[in-house]
Design a protein around this motif. Structure first.
Motif, PDB file in Angstrom:
ATOM      1  N   ASN A 189      -5.926   6.968  -7.480  1.00 40.19           N
ATOM      2  CA  ASN A 189      -6.384   8.361  -6.830  1.00 40.19           C
ATOM      3  C   ASN A 189      -6.131   9.292  -7.670  1.00 40.19           C
ATOM      4  O   ASN A 189      -5.031   9.789  -8.044  1.00 40.19           O
ATOM      5  CB  ASN A 189      -5.888   8.440  -5.433  1.00 40.19           C
ATOM      6  CG  ASN A 189      -6.206   7.216  -4.376  1.00 40.19           C
ATOM      7  OD1 ASN A 189      -7.296   6.789  -4.430  1.00 40.19           O
ATOM      8  ND2 ASN A 189      -5.165   7.055  -3.562  1.00 40.19           N
TER       9      ASN A 189
ATOM     10  N   THR B 262      -5.363  12.973  -9.435  1.00 35.60           N
ATOM     11  CA  THR B 262      -4.502  13.882  -8.855  1.00 35.60           C
ATOM     12  C   THR B 262      -4.536  15.032  -9.718  1.00 35.60           C
ATOM     13  O   THR B 262      -4.520  15.159 -10.850  1.00 35.60           O
ATOM     14  CB  THR B 262      -3.095  13.239  -8.898  1.00 35.60           C
ATOM     15  OG1 THR B 262      -3.018  12.105  -8.248  1.00 35.60           O
ATOM     16  CG2 THR B 262      -2.095  14.158  -8.444  1.00 35.60           C
TER      17      THR B 262
ATOM     18  N   ARG C 297      -4.741  15.266  -4.030  1.00 35.92           N
ATOM     19  CA  ARG C 297      -4.891  13.688  -4.432  1.00 35.92           C
ATOM     20  C   ARG C 297      -6.293  13.532  -3.574  1.00 35.92           C
ATOM     21  O   ARG C 297      -6.487  13.869  -2.365  1.00 35.92           O
ATOM     22  CB  ARG C 297      -3.907  12.985  -3.651  1.00 35.92           C
ATOM     23  CG  ARG C 297      -2.671  13.044  -4.587  1.00 35.92           C
ATOM     24  CD  ARG C 297      -2.187  12.156  -5.167  1.00 35.92           C
ATOM     25  NE  ARG C 297      -2.218  10.749  -4.935  1.00 35.92           N
ATOM     26  CZ  ARG C 297      -1.950   9.462  -5.610  1.00 35.92           C
ATOM     27  NH1 ARG C 297      -2.210   9.505  -6.869  1.00 35.92           N
ATOM     28  NH2 ARG C 297      -1.678   8.384  -5.032  1.00 35.92           N
TER      29      ARG C 297
ATOM     30  N   LYS D 122      -9.866  10.667  -3.212  1.00 35.80           N
ATOM     31  CA  LYS D 122     -10.341   9.324  -3.689  1.00 35.80           C
ATOM     32  C   LYS D 122     -11.172   9.288  -4.972  1.00 35.80           C
ATOM     33  O   LYS D 122     -11.892  10.521  -4.984  1.00 35.80           O
ATOM     34  CB  LYS D 122     -11.237   8.738  -2.335  1.00 35.80           C
ATOM     35  CG  LYS D 122     -10.312   8.382  -1.210  1.00 35.80           C
ATOM     36  CD  LYS D 122     -11.437   7.777  -0.275  1.00 35.80           C
ATOM     37  CE  LYS D 122     -10.375   7.040   0.989  1.00 35.80           C
ATOM     38  NZ  LYS D 122     -11.293   6.208   1.850  1.00 35.80           N
TER      39      LYS D 122
ATOM     40  N   HIS E 293      -7.690   2.961  -1.816  1.00 36.78           N
ATOM     41  CA  HIS E 293      -7.898   4.549  -2.359  1.00 36.78           C
ATOM     42  C   HIS E 293      -7.673   5.029  -0.854  1.00 36.78           C
ATOM     43  O   HIS E 293      -8.051   5.860  -0.520  1.00 36.78           O
ATOM     44  CB  HIS E 293      -8.908   4.886  -2.924  1.00 36.78           C
ATOM     45  CG  HIS E 293      -9.351   3.989  -4.072  1.00 36.78           C
ATOM     46  ND1 HIS E 293      -8.638   4.111  -5.304  1.00 36.78           N
ATOM     47  CD2 HIS E 293     -10.137   2.988  -4.337  1.00 36.78           C
ATOM     48  CE1 HIS E 293      -9.195   3.347  -6.182  1.00 36.78           C
ATOM     49  NE2 HIS E 293     -10.037   2.661  -5.481  1.00 36.78           N
TER      50      HIS E 293
ATOM     51  N   ILE F 277      -6.153   7.246   1.030  1.00 34.20           N
ATOM     52  CA  ILE F 277      -5.292   8.680   0.888  1.00 34.20           C
ATOM     53  C   ILE F 277      -4.887   8.946   2.341  1.00 34.20           C
ATOM     54  O   ILE F 277      -4.106   9.885   2.584  1.00 34.20           O
ATOM     55  CB  ILE F 277      -6.014   9.783   0.235  1.00 34.20           C
ATOM     56  CG1 ILE F 277      -7.321  10.073   0.972  1.00 34.20           C
ATOM     57  CG2 ILE F 277      -6.335   9.235  -1.326  1.00 34.20           C
ATOM     58  CD1 ILE F 277      -8.031  11.374   0.546  1.00 34.20           C
TER      59      ILE F 277
ATOM     60  N   GLU G 135      -1.686   7.393   2.939  1.00 37.32           N
ATOM     61  CA  GLU G 135      -0.688   8.169   2.270  1.00 37.32           C
ATOM     62  C   GLU G 135      -0.347   9.708   3.002  1.00 37.32           C
ATOM     63  O   GLU G 135       0.823   9.724   3.159  1.00 37.32           O
ATOM     64  CB  GLU G 135      -1.138   8.805   0.963  1.00 37.32           C
ATOM     65  CG  GLU G 135      -1.230   7.733  -0.122  1.00 37.32           C
ATOM     66  CD  GLU G 135      -1.641   8.298  -1.552  1.00 37.32           C
ATOM     67  OE1 GLU G 135      -1.035   9.182  -1.813  1.00 37.32           O
ATOM     68  OE2 GLU G 135      -2.799   7.939  -2.047  1.00 37.32           O
TER      69      GLU G 135
ATOM     70  N   GLU H 250       0.059   5.103  -1.230  1.00 37.57           N
ATOM     71  CA  GLU H 250      -1.284   4.650  -1.029  1.00 37.57           C
ATOM     72  C   GLU H 250      -1.238   3.250  -0.453  1.00 37.57           C
ATOM     73  O   GLU H 250      -1.830   2.708   0.370  1.00 37.57           O
ATOM     74  CB  GLU H 250      -2.251   4.641  -2.258  1.00 37.57           C
ATOM     75  CG  GLU H 250      -3.613   4.000  -2.118  1.00 37.57           C
ATOM     76  CD  GLU H 250      -4.204   3.787  -3.425  1.00 37.57           C
ATOM     77  OE1 GLU H 250      -5.193   3.125  -3.435  1.00 37.57           O
ATOM     78  OE2 GLU H 250      -3.762   4.386  -4.414  1.00 37.57           O
TER      79      GLU H 250
END
Length: 1035
Positions: free
Chosen positions: A297, A299, A312, A314, A324, A326, A329, A485
């Motif tokens: 991912n 950043t 962050r 995809k 991925h 997110i 997360e 993730e």
């Protein structure tokens, strides 16, 4: 996933500027004696090039060796060969050209490995633009040093390229002085080159600082009075340099760079979104940088109106299913913040792809330290230990979260975490697969069959490593855990194993930098076992036994992830500049995973609970069986079950059921393997051996070998005295091995190596300078036609005038040595024994290095005699095993075949033949077991007469039993006839070898094992042998 420590980007240091400077100055208090209170006394900084400004040759070599499957350390050893007078040092003094260097260097490497090494490829990589790039952190430091009015210089041991230009891939405008060894004709650590540099700078030694990665170079500089910094890691070296100079050398956000073109995002729409989110009215510009880390991912660092943020997102393009995530997360970090787990403060999740092209989330920028190098260079041992302890503590905190209290009870499925993960990563790997990787295929089959029973369900991070933690700049305290993730609910031990990946990887590995070649005790870093015990103690758990499974699974995951990164790099979706390299490293990591799978197989065997064996009838193959799978077993109900203390060294063990419990369990495991794996494969192996492809190794055999390793059924021949810790084998006695060898003899697919009278040797071995020169005509060499054959064990006469048994010597001869000529292939009873094959060979002026001598001159007879005893047991018990199988197939046939109005089994002559075969097999077995028992008790010499008897009895018995089986009218199928013919060819081979009038043979060894396990030649010599076409064998 964020595979940050993969791909050598500079160490990420998120840190408050003032706190950081204070921290580094405190850590280098010993350096203050080199500065005045009013500021720095230094007027120049002198930089080495390789290892300081650009990657070192050693680091490049390590990467190249991995990619080209060259043994680790080969290049570095060759570079150091000869010291000051070696080709590398002479090359850097311009005493030889690039062509001359590569010629000498290639010869050195080839002599070390006994095979050609493509050193041109290494040199091309070393000097390529991709590798020879200046570290950004050093570029920035040089800029700041010059801005403060200090001079900079390069003092480099370098060389001329083939175009006659010096190798200096740097911007020369960065330096006031450049001193190159190839131009001056002198190299570091010669003191003259340091003095030359100082003279051109116009400075005294005490006014300069010198950075180098090699101790001898630094030692000489320090002796002259120059202040020195040893560079293990550019980031750490810059911190030390900052402490000495008294000012910061870095501006901006560490480990960031301009956004890659393929990773650009629309600033205008992002700025509008952030203004609405944060309630900002400013019209100032938005600053956007991309972090070096973030393979999965991407950043970004964002600064807007004095707000420091991290975004962050995809990656673009078509993504693998469920990867991925997110959104997960964001959810888990928001939940864990309320449970006392240190995580960044998340602000918002935007699932509207119209803003920047993909979903993303925003969190506050968390300043602190991220340690990219797990060896923690620059820290004191106590501080390193405290860092790893803090890492362990925060992992325990994650695994102790109350799921219901934080609303995460539905964050993942309860139970069956490992089975689901295996299925997930297999699916992910298949979706990104670009070529077949054998180790991955084996793991995909092995992992589901060896799943542990999960005891607990907790939050698992899924990517818990040191470089995913943000530490306090001054204290060993974790400020934030990053990269969630892959988090879910599952088995916490998977996190523990994953956090130990670095313990099993070398520091030179270009992906996932490791510490397995570091002195952890000296560094103060807990070993993986201690780290795991630390975790169990904090969690109040007993240590797990199947640690190897968790490590195999963890490395399997890494391999699958790297494959995904590589697949995305092919379409420009991966965010790291190093992503393209991962395709060559996936196989390396998968081989590591398979190594742990093999270790787990041995552990299961050694530690499993033992059960009482079933008592069966006296006769073998008692119940009806397929001809491919004879599963009867010998059993004597009158023999009591052995106690744990009962071993073959106490009494003669004549039945497998009387073996000690561990060996008896091994016998049954081997038997199961033969029934489930080997016998069913025989038709295909027979077809391969009769096909046009018979001279190529059967892929099925290679697969069976790997499965045998994973089950702990490997190197069963290896005696305890050669492997006292049982690292490579089971440590069996001759008697114990004999019972297993009989079982293995029921299948043809095992190696057969015969021997002969060493005193008949006529080939000559003559000493000449640093070589031995071989001349001779070998009439029969076993295995010489095998395409994997790389090494020949050659016996010849070194001293014809010495005592009769001291004339012979043994040499290891690489098969690509000039002068070896195969005259013709040889057969026995018309069979070629493909793909092994035997041949007549002529050796004409074959030159072999002296170090290839085994044990020493004149010890050939000793070597040959030392292996005869165990070898006779091996061959005789295999013949007995095959005779048992021939008899079993004969019995099955006569039960089903009708002649003259009744089954053949009712014919008196047939019954007499069966009875006679049974008696002869039992007699031969008892004699062989007696010989093995005597060898265990009194040694080979005392058992010489018994060994001689079994050499005669077993082949004679096998010939008669097999002959009777053939006589059964319309016998039990084409396979038996083929198998019997193959075995008879071996009997003929034994009889041929027993003829003292024929020239002795030479043993040829097929292709080398990559892991290079050791097989023992008697009398203590050690030889690295390659895989044999069978599962197990006795030397």
């Amino acid at each position: 996933m964020c595979v940050r420590s993969c791909f050598q980007s500079p160490r990420l240091q998120w840190v408050w500027r003032t706190a950081f400077l204070k921290h580094t100055q405190r850590r280098h208090q010993g350096s203050h004696r080199w500065t005045h209170l009013g500021g720095s006394t230094y007027r120049a900084v002198i930089f080495d090039m390789g290892g300081v400004l650009i990657p070192s040759p050693g680091r490049v070599a390590a990467e190249w060796e991995v990619q080209n499957r060259i043994p680790s350390g080969t290049i570095l050893k060759a570079l150091m060969e000869g010291g000051e007078n070696g080709p590398w040092m002479r090359f850097m003094r311009a005493e030889i050209t690039a062509e001359g260097f590569l010629r000498e260097f290639g010869r050195l490497c080839s002599e070390m490995l006994k095979t050609s090494v493509p050193v041109d490829s290494f040199f091309s990589l070393l000097t390529s633009e991709r590798v020879a790039k200046q570290f950004p952190v050093m570029t920035e430091a040089i800029t700041q040093i010059r801005a403060k009015g200090l001079q900079t210089a390069v003092l480099s041991n370098n060389f001329y390229l083939p175009n006659q230009k010096s190798f200096l891939p740097l911007d020369r405008k960065q330096f006031d002085v450049i001193v190159e060894s190839c131009m001056e004709g002198i190299c570091k650590p010669d003191p003259r080159i340091y003095k030359l540099c100082l003279e051109r700078l116009g400075l005294q030694p005490s006014e300069s600082i010198f950075l180098d990665d090699l101790g001898p170079n630094l030692k000489e500089a320090a002796r002259l009075g120059i202040h020195t910094i040893k560079v293990n890691d550019p980031e750490t070296a810059v911190k030390e340099l900052e402490a000495l100079l008294g000012f910061t050398l870095r501006v901006g956000v560490p480990s960031t760079r301009p956004v890659k073109k393929t990773m650009e995002i629309p600033k205008d729409s992002l700025q509008k979104y952030l203004k609405d989110l944060l309630g900002i009215q400013t019209t100032g510009p938005l600053e956007l940088l991309q972090f070096d880390h973030g393979q999965s991912n991407p950043t970004y660092y964002i600064r807007l109106a004095n707000r420091d943020l991290v975004l962050r997102k995809k990656p673009p393009g078509t993504l693998l299913p469920s990867a991925h995530a997110i959104e997960r997360e964001f959810r888990i970090m928001k939940a864990l913040a309320n449970a006392g787990v240190p995580v960044p403060n998340v602000l918002d999740l935007c699932e509207d792809s119209s803003v920047i092209g993909t979903p993303f989330y925003v969190m506050e920028y968390c300043p602190g330290l991220i340690y990219k190098d797990p060896s923690l260079p620059g820290l004191e041992p106590s501080h390193r230990r405290a860092i790893y302890t803090a890492m362990n503590t925060v992992l325990c905190k994650i695994h102790s979260v109350d799921l219901q209290a934080v609303g995460l009870e539905d964050y993942g499925k309860q139970g069956d975490y490992i089975p689901r993960q295996v299925r997930t990563w297999v699916k992910q790997y298949r979706a990104s697969e670009t070529s077949t990787i054998p180790a991955m295929e084996r793991l995909i089959e092995w992992l589901p069959l060896h799943l542990p029973r999960q005891q607990r369900t907790t939050v698992v991070h899924g990517d818990f490593r040191l470089d995913n933690l943000v530490f306090h700049p001054e204290e060993p305290e974790v400020l934030a855990v990053l990269d969630w993730e892959l988090s879910t609910l599952g088995d916490p031990l998977a996190d523990v194993a994953y956090s130990c990946l670095a313990h099993y990887l070398p520091s030179s590995f270009p992906v996932l930098r490791g510490i397995n070649d570091c002195d952890l005790t000296q560094l103060g870093i807990p070993a993986a076992e201690e780290y795991f015990r630390m975790y169990c103690l904090q969690m109040g758990l007993p240590p797990t036994e199947n640690w190897n499974f968790y490590m195999a699974f963890s490395f399997f995951r890494v391999a699958a992830i790297l494959q995904g990164v590589y697949k995305r790099s092919l379409t420009g979706q991966a965010s790291s500049t190093y992503a393209e390299q991962t395709g060559k490293l996936t196989e390396f990591v998968s081989n590591l995973a398979w190594d742990f799978a093999v270790k787990e197989g041995f552990r299961v065997f050694k530690e499993m609970a033992f059960t009482n064996p079933l008592t069966r009838s006296y006769h073998m193959w008692a119940r009806p069986q397929s001809q491919w799978c004879p599963t009867g077993s010998r059993s004597y109900s009158s023999v009591p079950e052995a106690s744990p203390a009962h071993t073959s060294r106490g009494g003669l063990v004549i039945s497998p059921e009387s073996l000690s419990p561990p060996v008896r369990e091994l016998y049954h495991r081997l038997k199961h393997f033969m029934e489930q794996r080997v016998y069913p494969a025989e038709p295909e192996l027979q077809s391969h051996q009769a096909s046009a492809a018979r001279w190529s190794p059967s892929p099925l055999i290679e697969d069976l070998k790997e499965k045998a390793k994973a089950e702990g059924l490997w190197n069963l021949f290896l005696p305890l005295e050669a492997d006292p810790e049982k690292k490579y084998g089971a440590g069996l006695t001759n008697v114990e091995y004999a019972h297993l060898c009989e079982l293995m003899g029921t299948s043809l697919y095992a190696p057969e190596v015969a021997s002969s009278d060493a005193t008949n040797i006529e080939a000559s071995i003559r000493e000449e300078d640093s070589f031995y020169v071989i001349n001779g005509h070998k009439w029969w060499i076993t295995g010489i036609l095998d395409p994997r054959c790389q090494l020949c064990v050659f016996m010849g006469k070194t001293d014809p005038h010495a005592p009769r048994h001291r004339q012979q010597s043994v040499l290891l001869v690489p098969m690509d040595t000039p002068g070896i000529k195969i005259i013709r292939p040889l057969t026995v009873y018309g069979l070629e024994d493909a793909p092994g094959g035997h041949g007549e060979v002529r050796f004409e002026h074959v030159r072999v290095p002296k170090e290839n001598m085994v044990l020493g001159p004149g010890r050939g007879f000793e070597i040959a005699q030392g292996r005869l005893g165990p070898g006779r047991i091996h061959h005789c018990m295999r013949l007995i095993g095959f005779s048992e199988r021939a008899l079993a197939l004969m019995k099955a046939r006569v039960k089903s075949r009708v002649a003259f109005g009744k089954p053949l089994v009712e014919q008196g002559t047939v019954l007499a033949d069966i009875a006679q075969s049974r008696v002869e097999i039992e007699q031969a077995r008892l004699l062989v077991l007696r010989a093995a028992h005597l060898m265990d008790l009194a040694g080979n010499k005392a058992a010489a007469l018994d060994i001689a008897m079994i050499k005669m009895v077993a082949p004679s018995m096998a010939s008669r039993v097999i002959d009777r089986a053939i006589q059964v009218p319309q016998g039990p199928g084409r396979w038996l006839l083929w198998a019997i013919k193959s075995r008879l060819s071996f009997l003929g081979l034994l009889e041929t070898r027993a003829d003292p009038g024929l020239p002795p043979s030479t043993l040829c060894l097929p292709g080398l094992w990559s892991s290079r396990p050791e097989q023992r030649l008697p009398t203590g010599s050690v030889l690295h042998l390659g895989p044999s076409p069978a599962l197990c064998r006795r030397p």
